[in-house]
Design a protein around this motif. Structure first.
Motif, mmCIF file in Angstrom:
data_model
loop_
_atom_site.group_PDB
_atom_site.id
_atom_site.type_symbol
_atom_site.label_atom_id
_atom_site.label_comp_id
_atom_site.label_asym_id
_atom_site.label_seq_id
_atom_site.Cartn_x
_atom_site.Cartn_y
_atom_site.Cartn_z
ATOM 1 N N ILE A 99 0.842 -1.207 0.000
ATOM 2 C CA ILE A 99 0.000 0.000 0.000
ATOM 3 C C ILE A 99 0.879 1.260 0.000
ATOM 4 O O ILE A 99 0.448 2.329 0.425
ATOM 5 N N TYR A 100 2.107 1.116 -0.497
ATOM 6 C CA TYR A 100 3.106 2.188 -0.414
ATOM 7 C C TYR A 100 2.666 3.446 -1.149
ATOM 8 O O TYR A 100 2.771 4.552 -0.641
ATOM 9 N N TYR A 101 2.173 3.275 -2.376
ATOM 10 C CA TYR A 101 1.655 4.408 -3.148
ATOM 11 C C TYR A 101 0.125 4.396 -3.103
ATOM 12 O O TYR A 101 -0.494 3.382 -2.765
ATOM 13 N N SER A 102 -0.480 5.505 -3.485
ATOM 14 C CA SER A 102 -1.936 5.606 -3.409
ATOM 15 C C SER A 102 -2.643 4.583 -4.303
ATOM 16 O O SER A 102 -3.759 4.150 -4.004
ATOM 17 N N HIS A 103 -1.977 4.188 -5.388
ATOM 18 C CA HIS A 103 -2.597 3.234 -6.303
ATOM 19 C C HIS A 103 -2.186 1.791 -6.026
ATOM 20 O O HIS A 103 -2.681 0.859 -6.669
ATOM 21 N N SER A 104 -1.265 1.591 -5.109
ATOM 22 C CA SER A 104 -0.694 0.259 -4.886
ATOM 23 C C SER A 104 -1.732 -0.764 -4.429
ATOM 24 O O SER A 104 -1.781 -1.890 -4.943
#
Length: 277
Positions: A102-107
């Motif tokens: 969930i590191y990036y908003s889209h991950s």
């Protein structure tokens, strides 16, 4: 990582006693895999292939994945699922996400969609019943996410009902003590990576060790090892089976490897047999 810094893959077999386990589920076999960090560096194709083969050899009733399929960039998940689609189990494959997923908003959406595309059931604060209503499977949001709220999920279950909980970060075992947890499966720690036999993970004593090192050398030590003390609070639960008050916790050492490598801490496939208490 070169195998010298990773170690040989090991299958750890454990038997877990569960009170009020239905007779029909006596001897149920679970396989746990965790912390792949599939990014072209931290997990070799050879080890991944062996992990999948060893999982299938166990002929599991259920395969459980406990997060960190990628390392920050979610793109490699699309290659990883082409390997994971070869996993076989009688009642399916269930998963939760880790902090790296969930590191990036889209991950989160990308990793979830990719896993779902091969039939993996991704649980995010959800309850599933792959083994029937008598043994629910709870999958929680990652501890470091803004959506880690176990109460609304856990409170749906009657206290007399045994259950298995998937939660990437073992620190959550402290919070989950207020509910019945017959078996919590976690990862995240990679077992501590460097373990001294008879003493435990070096990171457990990390801060004390730093104080013994001259200040001029400390920055080089932290550069090489990183500030691993922040990964979890309860490093005493870095790997293996633990009793947390009345609850039971098992922490898988994971498949992926970070610098400086592993020592006496081999990557792990866990085979779990459930028996009545």
């Amino acid at each position: 990582m070169h195998w010298l810094f990773t170690g040989h893959l090991r299958v750890d077999k454990i038997t877990v006693k569960i009170a009020e386990l239905p007779a029909s589920l006596q001897g149920t076999t679970l396989v746990q895999l965790s912390d792949f960090h599939y990014d072209g560096l931290r997990l070799s194709e050879d080890m991944l292939e062996k992990a999948i083969a060893l999982t299938n050899e166990a002929e599991p009733d259920l395969i459980l994945l406990t997060g960190d399929y990628v390392t920050d960039d979610p793109t490699p998940i699309h290659q990883l699922v082409h390997r994971l689609k070869h996993l076989q189990s009688r009642c399916g494959i269930y998963a939760v996400l880790g902090n790296h997923d969930i590191y990036y908003s889209h991950s989160k959406a990308e990793v979830t969609q990719a896993l779902t595309s091969i039939g993996v059931h991704v649980l995010w604060n959800e309850i599933a019943y792959p083994l029937g209503k008598e043994l629910p499977l709870v999958g929680l949001a990652d501890y470091w996410s803004r959506e880690f709220y176990p109460a609304p999920v856990m409170n749906q279950l009657d206290s007399v009902t045994p259950r298995i909980v998937l939660s990437h970060n073992p620190d959550t075992a402290k919070i989950l003590q207020q509910w019945r947890v017959d078996l919590q499966l976690s990862g995240h720690t990679h077992g501590g990576h460097i373990v001294i036999p008879g003493i435990g993970p070096v990171v457990f004593h990390y801060k004390k060790l730093l104080k013994q090192i001259p200040k001029k050398l400390r920055r080089w030590v932290t550069f090489f090892l990183g500030d691993c003390s922040k990964v979890v609070r309860y490093w005493e639960w870095a790997q293996g089976f633990h009793k947390v008050e009345e609850n039971q916790l098992y922490v898988n050492r994971g498949l992926g490897t970070y610098k400086p490598g592993r020592l006496f801490c081999p990557p792990e496939v866990t085979v779990i047999t459930l028996v009545s208490h």
